[in-house]
Design a protein around this motif. Sequence first.
Motif, PDB file in Angstrom:
ATOM      1  N   ARG A 110       0.827  -1.203   0.000  1.00 58.54           N
ATOM      2  CA  ARG A 110       0.000   0.000   0.000  1.00 58.54           C
ATOM      3  C   ARG A 110       0.861   1.252   0.000  1.00 58.54           C
ATOM      4  N   GLN A 111       1.965   1.224   0.682  1.00 54.42           N
ATOM      5  CA  GLN A 111       2.872   2.358   0.620  1.00 54.42           C
ATOM      6  C   GLN A 111       3.397   2.533  -0.792  1.00 54.42           C
ATOM      7  N   GLU A 112       3.652   1.423  -1.468  1.00 54.45           N
ATOM      8  CA  GLU A 112       4.127   1.511  -2.842  1.00 54.45           C
ATOM      9  C   GLU A 112       3.058   2.117  -3.738  1.00 54.45           C
ATOM     10  N   MET A 113       1.794   1.714  -3.506  1.00 59.21           N
ATOM     11  CA  MET A 113       0.713   2.238  -4.315  1.00 59.21           C
ATOM     12  C   MET A 113       0.613   3.752  -4.181  1.00 59.21           C
ATOM     13  N   THR A 114       0.814   4.263  -2.971  1.00 66.65           N
ATOM     14  CA  THR A 114       0.698   5.699  -2.741  1.00 66.65           C
ATOM     15  C   THR A 114       1.971   6.434  -3.137  1.00 66.65           C
ATOM     16  N   GLU A 115       3.092   5.977  -2.644  1.00 66.70           N
ATOM     17  CA  GLU A 115       4.332   6.720  -2.820  1.00 66.70           C
ATOM     18  C   GLU A 115       4.837   6.656  -4.262  1.00 66.70           C
ATOM     19  N   GLU A 116       4.735   5.499  -4.911  1.00 71.63           N
ATOM     20  CA  GLU A 116       5.279   5.357  -6.251  1.00 71.63           C
ATOM     21  C   GLU A 116       4.203   5.463  -7.332  1.00 71.63           C
ATOM     22  N   GLY A 117       2.936   5.241  -6.955  1.00 74.62           N
ATOM     23  CA  GLY A 117       1.895   5.252  -7.963  1.00 74.62           C
ATOM     24  C   GLY A 117       1.215   6.583  -8.126  1.00 74.62           C
ATOM     25  N   VAL A 118       0.753   7.186  -7.025  1.00 73.28           N
ATOM     26  CA  VAL A 118      -0.057   8.389  -7.101  1.00 73.28           C
ATOM     27  C   VAL A 118       0.724   9.643  -6.733  1.00 73.28           C
ATOM     28  N   SER A 119       1.654   9.520  -5.810  1.00 79.49           N
ATOM     29  CA  SER A 119       2.338  10.710  -5.299  1.00 79.49           C
ATOM     30  C   SER A 119       3.090  11.453  -6.390  1.00 79.49           C
ATOM     31  N   SER A 120       3.564  10.763  -7.388  1.00 74.08           N
ATOM     32  CA  SER A 120       4.292  11.431  -8.460  1.00 74.08           C
ATOM     33  C   SER A 120       3.371  12.240  -9.357  1.00 74.08           C
ATOM     34  N   LEU A 121       2.053  12.005  -9.274  1.00 70.46           N
ATOM     35  CA  LEU A 121       1.100  12.699 -10.125  1.00 70.46           C
ATOM     36  C   LEU A 121       0.463  13.892  -9.435  1.00 70.46           C
ATOM     37  N   VAL A 122       0.473  13.913  -8.113  1.00 74.03           N
ATOM     38  CA  VAL A 122      -0.197  14.991  -7.383  1.00 74.03           C
ATOM     39  C   VAL A 122       0.776  16.125  -7.114  1.00 74.03           C
ATOM     40  N   ASP A 123       0.215  17.297  -6.859  1.00 67.53           N
ATOM     41  CA  ASP A 123       1.037  18.486  -6.619  1.00 67.53           C
ATOM     42  C   ASP A 123       1.385  18.661  -5.144  1.00 67.53           C
ATOM     43  N   THR A 124       0.497  18.253  -4.277  1.00 71.47           N
ATOM     44  CA  THR A 124       0.713  18.424  -2.834  1.00 71.47           C
ATOM     45  C   THR A 124       0.416  17.115  -2.128  1.00 71.47           C
ATOM     46  N   TRP A 125       1.301  16.747  -1.220  1.00 72.69           N
ATOM     47  CA  TRP A 125       1.147  15.492  -0.474  1.00 72.69           C
ATOM     48  C   TRP A 125       1.247  15.825   1.012  1.00 72.69           C
ATOM     49  N   ALA A 146       5.078  19.987  -1.891  1.00 70.48           N
ATOM     50  CA  ALA A 146       4.117  20.962  -2.410  1.00 70.48           C
ATOM     51  C   ALA A 146       4.794  21.654  -3.581  1.00 70.48           C
ATOM     52  N   ARG A 147       4.398  21.288  -4.762  1.00 68.22           N
ATOM     53  CA  ARG A 147       5.051  21.817  -5.954  1.00 68.22           C
ATOM     54  C   ARG A 147       4.749  23.298  -6.139  1.00 68.22           C
ATOM     55  N   GLY A 148       5.800  24.055  -6.421  1.00 68.66           N
ATOM     56  CA  GLY A 148       5.637  25.456  -6.783  1.00 68.66           C
ATOM     57  C   GLY A 148       5.329  26.385  -5.643  1.00 68.66           C
ATOM     58  N   MET A 149       5.501  25.944  -4.384  1.00 64.10           N
ATOM     59  CA  MET A 149       5.215  26.836  -3.268  1.00 64.10           C
ATOM     60  C   MET A 149       6.096  26.468  -2.077  1.00 64.10           C
ATOM     61  N   ALA A 150       6.399  27.468  -1.285  1.00 62.93           N
ATOM     62  CA  ALA A 150       7.171  27.220  -0.067  1.00 62.93           C
ATOM     63  C   ALA A 150       6.267  26.570   0.970  1.00 62.93           C
ATOM     64  N   HIS A 151       6.843  25.701   1.783  1.00 60.44           N
ATOM     65  CA  HIS A 151       6.050  25.013   2.800  1.00 60.44           C
ATOM     66  C   HIS A 151       6.936  24.637   3.981  1.00 60.44           C
ATOM     67  N   SER A 152       6.302  24.395   5.099  1.00 60.45           N
ATOM     68  CA  SER A 152       7.013  24.067   6.324  1.00 60.45           C
ATOM     69  C   SER A 152       7.509  22.623   6.280  1.00 60.45           C
ATOM     70  N   ASN A 153       8.622  22.386   6.962  1.00 58.65           N
ATOM     71  CA  ASN A 153       9.135  21.015   7.080  1.00 58.65           C
ATOM     72  C   ASN A 153       8.886  20.432   8.468  1.00 58.65           C
ATOM     73  N   GLN A 154       8.072  21.120   9.265  1.00 56.99           N
ATOM     74  CA  GLN A 154       7.818  20.662  10.625  1.00 56.99           C
ATOM     75  C   GLN A 154       6.652  19.675  10.674  1.00 56.99           C
ATOM     76  N   VAL A 155       6.702  18.814  11.677  1.00 53.64           N
ATOM     77  CA  VAL A 155       5.575  17.946  11.993  1.00 53.64           C
ATOM     78  C   VAL A 155       4.771  18.654  13.078  1.00 53.64           C
ATOM     79  N   ARG A 156       3.553  19.079  12.748  1.00 56.43           N
ATOM     80  CA  ARG A 156       2.728  19.834  13.682  1.00 56.43           C
ATOM     81  C   ARG A 156       1.690  18.917  14.308  1.00 56.43           C
ATOM     82  N   GLU A 157       1.539  19.028  15.596  1.00 58.96           N
ATOM     83  CA  GLU A 157       0.490  18.288  16.285  1.00 58.96           C
ATOM     84  C   GLU A 157      -0.838  19.018  16.112  1.00 58.96           C
TER      85      GLU A 157
END
Length: 268
Positions: A110-125, A146-157
């Motif tokens: 399932r991780q492969e399905m998301t990470e290698e299958g769909v994630s390459s097609l979406v702009d934001t994950w 997040a393609r084309g935009m600045a974003h945080s690298n923090q893990v927020r609770e």
Amino acid sequence: MFFAFEESPQQLVRNMNSVGIELTPWLENGQLLIEASRPTLNGLEKHLVSIHKQVSIHKPDAVIIDPISNLITVGNIAEVRSMLTRLIDFLKVNNITALFTSLLSGSSQRQEMTEEGVSSLVDTWISVRDLEGIGERNRGISILKARGMAHSNQVREFIVTSNGIQLLDVVIGPEGIVTGASRLTQQLQQQAQARAVRQEQERKDRELARKRLVLEATIANLRTEFESVEEELRQISHEEQTRQRNSMGKPNPAGAAEGEQTTPSADQ
């Protein structure tokens, strides 16, 4: 349009009401449409054709599919990946914003399905996951890309409240970001430290004010003493000047008699 593969429309509305999000008004005015079906009722192609048909009829601005991971019960990973690829291309061509959710159970497939299958097609994950602490589980959210935009690298609770989702401020502890009960403990310690610093500052301010009063009193005493000495010296100087004026203004008879004897007259 909301394509639900897990919940019925009634369940979805009820569950969202519990977090303060009212969907009923949007359903009644037609701005929100919910299409619910079980993934096992149709094959992948039938689901794809149904989504295409509904989108072509209603022409929505955004499409939500929740979750795409349930489609794995209908076909294998390759078939699901092919179906999602065609669906994403269709939505992108029609300028429709798409939001997909996927449940990762930890298995490599399932991780492969998301990470290698769909994630390459979406702009934001966006990743939402459990943060295991000392005897508790907390929720964390992070942006993986997040393609084309600045974003945080923090893990927020974040927490789910009756007024929706609330992101919590980042609290840094000795070992990194802290969550849950550790966050509360860290915040209490920080509040105690801040209170101690504030009390120390207030003590210093009081000590400074006391020293200022002592200094002002000392200056006032010195000024009073100086004025007394100055007044005394002024009085002595005035008396001395008066005495000198008095002594210079007295007549001298002897000097006057001698002047008369030595000064000749005009007749002589």
